[in-house]
Design an enzyme around this catalytic site. Structure first.
Site, short mmCIF file in Angstrom:
data_model
loop_
_atom_site.label_atom_id
_atom_site.label_comp_id
_atom_site.label_asym_id
_atom_site.label_seq_id
_atom_site.Cartn_x
_atom_site.Cartn_y
_atom_site.Cartn_z
N ASP A 30 0.75 -1.31 0.13
CA ASP A 30 0.15 0.06 0.08
C ASP A 30 0.74 1.36 0.07
OD1 ASP A 30 -3.20 0.41 0.73
OD2 ASP A 30 -1.96 2.22 0.94
N THR A 121 -13.36 -3.77 -9.31
CA THR A 121 -14.52 -3.73 -10.17
C THR A 121 -14.10 -2.70 -11.23
OG1 THR A 121 -16.09 -4.28 -8.33
CG2 THR A 121 -17.07 -3.62 -10.30
N ARG A 155 -16.11 -9.32 -3.73
CA ARG A 155 -17.67 -9.19 -3.51
C ARG A 155 -17.96 -8.85 -1.94
NH1 ARG A 155 -19.93 -14.54 -6.39
NH2 ARG A 155 -21.73 -13.10 -7.19
N LYS A 207 -20.00 -9.12 -11.79
CA LYS A 207 -19.67 -8.18 -10.60
C LYS A 207 -20.54 -6.95 -10.97
CE LYS A 207 -18.94 -6.05 -7.14
NZ LYS A 207 -17.85 -5.57 -6.22
N ARG A 214 -29.33 -4.53 -7.59
CA ARG A 214 -29.41 -3.76 -6.32
C ARG A 214 -29.91 -2.21 -6.66
NH1 ARG A 214 -29.34 -5.85 -1.73
NH2 ARG A 214 -29.46 -3.85 -0.61
N HIS A 244 -44.57 -12.18 -2.05
CA HIS A 244 -44.78 -13.85 -2.21
C HIS A 244 -43.53 -14.23 -2.99
CE1 HIS A 244 -46.03 -13.29 -6.47
NE2 HIS A 244 -46.97 -12.40 -5.78
N GLY A 256 -25.41 4.87 -1.69
CA GLY A 256 -24.31 5.51 -1.86
C GLY A 256 -23.23 4.67 -1.43
N CYS A 259 -19.48 1.74 -4.35
CA CYS A 259 -19.74 0.53 -5.27
C CYS A 259 -20.89 0.83 -6.15
CB CYS A 259 -19.87 -0.51 -4.58
SG CYS A 259 -18.56 -1.17 -3.65
N TYR A 312 -22.32 7.01 4.22
CA TYR A 312 -23.40 6.57 3.13
C TYR A 312 -24.26 5.34 3.91
CZ TYR A 312 -20.92 2.06 2.06
OH TYR A 312 -20.35 0.74 2.21
N LYS A 392 -35.94 5.61 6.74
CA LYS A 392 -35.78 4.00 6.77
C LYS A 392 -36.80 3.46 7.76
CE LYS A 392 -32.79 1.84 4.98
NZ LYS A 392 -33.01 1.23 3.68
N1 LIG Z 1 -15.19 -1.03 0.54
C1 LIG Z 1 -16.46 -1.84 0.26
O1 LIG Z 1 -17.13 -2.24 0.79
C2 LIG Z 1 -16.17 -2.59 -1.21
C3 LIG Z 1 -16.98 -3.17 -1.65
C4 LIG Z 1 -16.98 -3.90 -2.79
C5 LIG Z 1 -16.19 -3.62 -3.54
N2 LIG Z 1 -15.14 -2.52 -3.06
C6 LIG Z 1 -14.26 -2.50 -4.24
O2 LIG Z 1 -12.86 -2.80 -3.94
C7 LIG Z 1 -12.02 -2.11 -4.67
C8 LIG Z 1 -10.94 -1.71 -3.75
O3 LIG Z 1 -11.83 -0.49 -3.02
P1 LIG Z 1 -11.58 -0.32 -1.53
O4 LIG Z 1 -12.88 -0.27 -0.94
O5 LIG Z 1 -10.47 -1.51 -0.96
O6 LIG Z 1 -10.60 1.09 -1.50
P2 LIG Z 1 -10.06 1.70 -0.23
O7 LIG Z 1 -9.98 3.01 -0.58
O8 LIG Z 1 -10.57 1.39 1.19
O9 LIG Z 1 -8.53 1.38 -0.44
C9 LIG Z 1 -7.76 1.45 -1.27
C10 LIG Z 1 -6.25 1.20 -0.98
O10 LIG Z 1 -5.57 1.32 -2.03
C11 LIG Z 1 -4.43 2.02 -1.95
N3 LIG Z 1 -3.64 2.19 -3.30
C12 LIG Z 1 -3.95 3.17 -4.38
N4 LIG Z 1 -3.14 3.07 -5.08
C13 LIG Z 1 -2.38 2.04 -5.05
C14 LIG Z 1 -1.15 1.56 -5.60
N5 LIG Z 1 -0.89 1.96 -6.77
N6 LIG Z 1 -0.37 0.50 -5.01
C15 LIG Z 1 -0.75 0.15 -3.76
N7 LIG Z 1 -1.79 0.68 -2.96
C16 LIG Z 1 -2.40 1.69 -3.91
C17 LIG Z 1 -4.78 2.95 -1.04
O11 LIG Z 1 -3.87 3.61 -0.45
C18 LIG Z 1 -5.83 2.49 -0.39
O12 LIG Z 1 -5.25 2.02 1.12
C19 LIG Z 1 -12.69 -1.18 -5.77
O13 LIG Z 1 -12.99 -1.85 -6.93
C20 LIG Z 1 -14.08 -1.02 -4.78
O14 LIG Z 1 -14.95 -0.63 -5.77
C21 LIG Z 1 -15.22 -2.18 -2.16
#
Ligand SMILES: NC(=O)c1ccc[n+]([C@@H]2O[C@H](COP(=O)([O-])OP(=O)(O)OC[C@H]3O[C@@H](n4cnc5c(N)ncnc54)[C@H](O)[C@@H]3O)[C@@H](O)[C@H]2O)c1
Length: 398
Positions: A30, A121, A155, A207, A214, A244, A256, A259, A312, A392
């Site tokens: 990261d 995604t 997911r 995906k 939803r 039903h 929000g 995703c 959100y 809600k």
């Molecule tokens: N958060 C959720 O509930 C959720 C649910 C479903 C899908 N997603 C998907 O998961 C994927 C990631 O989202 P997230 O929620 O984990 O994001 P996030 O913002 O929580 O974290 C992303 C991380 O990636 C790091 N990062 C960015 N560029 C980088 C690089 N080049 N090298 C290394 N690290 C890097 C950032 O510092 C950050 O810590 C996306 O596709 C998102 O749509 C998230």
């Protein structure tokens, strides 16, 4: 097998921790040095994720390590899982910059027989076009021959990320059969229900389809909610009555987070997709409907409006695409005096992140709108329910 997980966010960190807990060596990457330091010390940076604390504290320093040096990880691992975010800009077009950056670093040190799996995604076709091109160009190797490339969508849902690795099938589709097989073997070693699909495109669209499904169904619920109010019908009673085997109306409300509001645009941008587009617009537009309710309920310019639930979604400290944040902007533009409260945010954070004052005294508000499923204020709100807009249905639910 030595696995790197690139992007230790809400999706990547639980995955890295689950793999490490199965006994594999994981090197998480990261760019956020502070996060890397915490993980290496065994501290969980995502406090709201149940089960993650134990996985990190018991594996940090042994099976789970983190680094902010992508080159080191690319060199020392032979399986590379990428889970960096992909956002959309104001024009609703995806911004590939974070993904490009992660892929270019990886490509520099990609080795023969390495396996690369994308989990972010993405629009359909990204793995076999965008990803493959960058990796081949930067490494001089050929995908499918020298290294393997697949797509497997994460997911997860914040708050359920660990359990979803157990409960949800993990879709896997490669750019060719061999890549599918290789990636399937990787996930089979730590995921209980890996599922092969024909190719990367199928997994990518599956995906996106989940998010669109939803969004469209929540839009339908929102539309029926507005229809119920128009006819002076109790929506919740009607919803139960209509239920039903072939009719299960979702709950109306806010959409929000980063995703569901994003993924439908991957379709809409490319093939119009009128139903997905209408759903997106309807769900985003619900704040205008709430606005009219606020205006009807004694709210006029200069009046005090309190918002309960700012993130959100309840239980997730995240402002991305928060409809409460959008409602705050709208109210402020119309000259209202806006206050807010959310159990996840301190007074100072509310001021800093949402630009409003903390909601202290419910009685001083002219209108209160309950945007998220927050049950903690129920008794107080019941006493002033004539000025509460309960999006809600919290005041009725048990
Ligand atoms: N958060 C959720 O509930 C959720 C649910 C479903 C899908 N997603 C998907 O998961 C994927 C990631 O989202 P997230 O929620 O984990 O994001 P996030 O913002 O929580 O974290 C992303 C991380 O990636 C790091 N990062 C960015 N560029 C980088 C690089 N080049 N090298 C290394 N690290 C890097 C950032 O510092 C950050 O810590 C996306 O596709 C998102 O749509 C998230």
């Amino acid at each position: 097998m030595r696995i790197s997980v690139v992007g230790l966010g809400k999706a990547g960190l639980p995955l890295a921790a689950v793999i490490a807990d199965k006994g594999f060596d994981v090197l998480g990457v990261d760019l956020d040095k502070n996060k890397v330091e915490k993980i290496n010390k065994g501290i969980n940076p995502l406090e709201e994720e149940p089960g993650l604390k134990r996985l990190i504290s018991s594996n940090a320093g042994s099976h789970l390590k983190a680094t902010s040096d992508p080159i080191k990880a690319a060199k020392s691992c032979n399986v590379h899982i990428i889970v960096v975010p992909l956002f959309i800009g104001k024009n609703k077009k995806p911004d590939f910059s974070m993904l490009k950056n992660a892929l270019e670093s990886l490509a520099k040190c990609l080795k023969r027989n390495d396996i690369v799996i994308l989990e972010t995604t993405v629009p359909v076709g990204t793995t076999e076009n965008f990803v493959k091109k960058i990796l081949e160009k930067g490494s001089g190797l050929k995908a499918g021959r020298d290294f393997y490339l697949a797509y497997s969508p994460e997911r997860i849902m914040t708050g359920y990320s660990i359990s979803r690795y157990v409960d949800f099938p993990k879709l896997i589709g490669g750019i060719d059969e061999k890549s599918t097989e290789k990636a399937y073997k990787v996930y089979s070693s730590f995921i209980s229900t890996p599922v092969k699909v024909s190719n990367a495109r199928t997994a990518e669209l599956a995906k996106i389809a989940e998010g669109v499904y939803r969004d469209v169904n929540i839009a339908l619920a929102n539309e029926l909610f507005m229809a119920s109010e128009h006819y002076n019908v109790d929506f919740w009673e009607m919803r139960d009555a209509a239920k039903h085997e072939f009719c299960n109306i979702l709950e109306p409300g806010n959409v929000g987070g980063h995703c569901i509001p994003i993924y439908p645009w991957f379709l809409i941008n490319e093939l119009d997709a009128p139903l997905a587009k209408a759903a997106r617009e309807l769900n985003d537009g619900m704040i205008h409907y709430y606005m009219k309710k606020i205006e009807r309920l004694n709210g006029k310019k200069g009046k005090k409006v309190g918002i309960i639930g700012l993130s959100y979604r309840e239980g997730v400290k995240e402002k991305a695409y928060s409809r409460s944040a959008a409602l705050i902007d709208l109210l402020k533009k119309k000259g209202y005096d806006v206050y807010g409260i959310d159990p996840l945010y301190s007074k100072e954070e509310i001021k800093k992140e949402f630009g409003i004052n903390h909601l202290e005294n419910f009685n001083k508000m002219d209108v209160i709108i309950l945007m998220n499923e927050e049950f903690g204020y129920k008794d107080k709100l019941k006493r002033i329910k004539n000025k509460v807009i309960d999006v809600k249905n919290v005041l009725i639910k048990q």
